[in-house]
Motif scaffolding. Sequence first.
Motif, PDB file in Angstrom:
ATOM      1  N   THR A 109      33.172  44.101  33.688  1.00 37.41           N
ATOM      2  CA  THR A 109      32.989  42.714  34.138  1.00 37.41           C
ATOM      3  C   THR A 109      32.237  42.604  35.461  1.00 37.41           C
ATOM      4  OG1 THR A 109      35.178  42.764  35.183  1.00 37.41           O
ATOM      5  CG2 THR A 109      35.049  41.825  32.952  1.00 37.41           C
ATOM      6  N   SER A 110      31.869  43.719  36.062  1.00 33.65           N
ATOM      7  CA  SER A 110      31.257  43.682  37.395  1.00 33.65           C
ATOM      8  C   SER A 110      29.900  42.975  37.426  1.00 33.65           C
ATOM      9  CB  SER A 110      31.113  45.097  37.953  1.00 33.65           C
ATOM     10  OG  SER A 110      30.246  45.849  37.130  1.00 33.65           O
ATOM     11  N   ASP A 111      29.245  42.877  36.269  1.00 34.89           N
ATOM     12  CA  ASP A 111      27.920  42.253  36.225  1.00 34.89           C
ATOM     13  C   ASP A 111      27.960  40.745  35.945  1.00 34.89           C
ATOM     14  OD1 ASP A 111      28.862  42.673  33.620  1.00 34.89           O
ATOM     15  OD2 ASP A 111      26.835  42.829  32.806  1.00 34.89           O
TER      16      ASP A 111
ATOM     17  N   ILE B 272      32.844  30.214  37.176  1.00 37.02           N
ATOM     18  CA  ILE B 272      32.913  29.299  38.320  1.00 37.02           C
ATOM     19  C   ILE B 272      34.391  29.168  38.654  1.00 37.02           C
ATOM     20  CG2 ILE B 272      32.458  26.973  39.179  1.00 37.02           C
ATOM     21  CD1 ILE B 272      30.212  26.781  37.053  1.00 37.02           C
ATOM     22  N   SER B 273      34.778  29.627  39.840  1.00 36.46           N
ATOM     23  CA  SER B 273      36.190  29.670  40.191  1.00 36.46           C
ATOM     24  C   SER B 273      36.473  29.009  41.531  1.00 36.46           C
ATOM     25  CB  SER B 273      36.662  31.126  40.253  1.00 36.46           C
ATOM     26  OG  SER B 273      38.027  31.192  40.622  1.00 36.46           O
ATOM     27  N   ASP B 274      37.601  28.319  41.569  1.00 37.71           N
ATOM     28  CA  ASP B 274      38.117  27.788  42.822  1.00 37.71           C
ATOM     29  C   ASP B 274      38.587  28.967  43.673  1.00 37.71           C
ATOM     30  OD1 ASP B 274      39.034  25.983  44.739  1.00 37.71           O
ATOM     31  OD2 ASP B 274      40.903  25.556  43.689  1.00 37.71           O
ATOM     32  N   PHE B 275      38.616  28.779  44.983  1.00 38.49           N
ATOM     33  CA  PHE B 275      39.060  29.825  45.902  1.00 38.49           C
ATOM     34  C   PHE B 275      40.583  29.837  46.016  1.00 38.49           C
ATOM     35  CE2 PHE B 275      39.611  31.489  50.330  1.00 38.49           C
ATOM     36  CZ  PHE B 275      39.150  32.765  50.082  1.00 38.49           C
ATOM     37  N   LYS B 276      41.174  28.650  46.271  1.00 35.55           N
ATOM     38  CA  LYS B 276      42.624  28.550  46.468  1.00 35.55           C
ATOM     39  C   LYS B 276      43.276  27.999  45.208  1.00 35.55           C
ATOM     40  CE  LYS B 276      42.660  27.997  51.427  1.00 35.55           C
ATOM     41  NZ  LYS B 276      43.079  27.191  52.564  1.00 35.55           N
ATOM     42  N   MET B 277      44.115  28.843  44.587  1.00 36.56           N
ATOM     43  CA  MET B 277      44.856  28.452  43.383  1.00 36.56           C
ATOM     44  C   MET B 277      46.206  29.160  43.394  1.00 36.56           C
ATOM     45  SD  MET B 277      41.967  28.891  40.408  1.00 36.56           S
ATOM     46  CE  MET B 277      41.499  30.553  40.926  1.00 36.56           C
TER      47      MET B 277
ATOM     48  N   GLU C  77      34.851  43.950  50.699  1.00 38.31           N
ATOM     49  CA  GLU C  77      34.396  44.865  49.659  1.00 38.31           C
ATOM     50  C   GLU C  77      33.849  44.147  48.425  1.00 38.31           C
ATOM     51  OE1 GLU C  77      36.032  48.822  47.355  1.00 38.31           O
ATOM     52  OE2 GLU C  77      37.364  47.693  48.643  1.00 38.31           O
ATOM     53  N   TYR C  78      34.501  43.074  48.004  1.00 38.17           N
ATOM     54  CA  TYR C  78      34.090  42.368  46.789  1.00 38.17           C
ATOM     55  C   TYR C  78      33.762  40.923  47.118  1.00 38.17           C
ATOM     56  CZ  TYR C  78      36.075  46.519  44.752  1.00 38.17           C
ATOM     57  OH  TYR C  78      36.340  47.823  44.444  1.00 38.17           O
ATOM     58  N   ARG C  79      32.547  40.514  46.779  1.00 41.19           N
ATOM     59  CA  ARG C  79      32.075  39.168  47.110  1.00 41.19           C
ATOM     60  C   ARG C  79      31.666  38.420  45.847  1.00 41.19           C
ATOM     61  NH1 ARG C  79      29.195  42.396  50.825  1.00 41.19           N
ATOM     62  NH2 ARG C  79      30.006  42.169  52.919  1.00 41.19           N
ATOM     63  N   PRO C  80      31.812  37.087  45.866  1.00 44.28           N
ATOM     64  CA  PRO C  80      31.237  36.310  44.768  1.00 44.28           C
ATOM     65  C   PRO C  80      29.711  36.361  44.893  1.00 44.28           C
ATOM     66  CG  PRO C  80      31.992  34.845  46.489  1.00 44.28           C
ATOM     67  CD  PRO C  80      32.415  36.236  46.883  1.00 44.28           C
TER      68      PRO C  80
ATOM     69  N   VAL D  38      37.878  37.526  41.835  1.00 40.85           N
ATOM     70  CA  VAL D  38      36.583  38.150  42.139  1.00 40.85           C
ATOM     71  C   VAL D  38      36.766  39.662  42.295  1.00 40.85           C
ATOM     72  CG1 VAL D  38      34.778  38.385  43.911  1.00 40.85           C
ATOM     73  CG2 VAL D  38      35.525  36.108  43.187  1.00 40.85           C
ATOM     74  N   LYS D  39      37.760  40.051  43.067  1.00 44.72           N
ATOM     75  CA  LYS D  39      38.015  41.465  43.334  1.00 44.72           C
ATOM     76  C   LYS D  39      38.264  42.243  42.038  1.00 44.72           C
ATOM     77  CE  LYS D  39      41.702  43.601  45.650  1.00 44.72           C
ATOM     78  NZ  LYS D  39      42.678  43.557  46.724  1.00 44.72           N
TER      79      LYS D  39
END
Length: 126
Positions: free
Chosen positions: A77-79, A54-59, A99-102, A68-69
Amino acid sequence: MSDNSGKILIVDDDKDIRLLLNFILSKAGHIVMQAANGAEALELINKYRFKLIISDFKMPVMDGYELVKRLKKASETSDIPILLLTGSEPMGMASEDLEYRPDDWLSKPFNSGDIMPKVIKLLSIG
């Protein structure tokens, strides 16, 4: 502990958010670890296997999208399901060209009842 319990990593530069999520998730029987930014998170991810992040977007240092990317790009770790927390809908998250999404996202501020349904859903796919 339920069958879906496991290590969950909370990544947020706001200590109060980390403490709140730690309380909610620990009370539900999960083992919780915390990081203040994406770089700290990567150090923990290299040492431990997490069932959910669970990660914040802006840090500062490394933001949630960069985290995420990097995680979705690496085969080891992709799974791992990722829930992104944000003050507003992440711009471009629904975009076809991203290309990479949560795996899911949740707007801040949220109340404690908002988080567990998403956690349960993501743990079931992880």
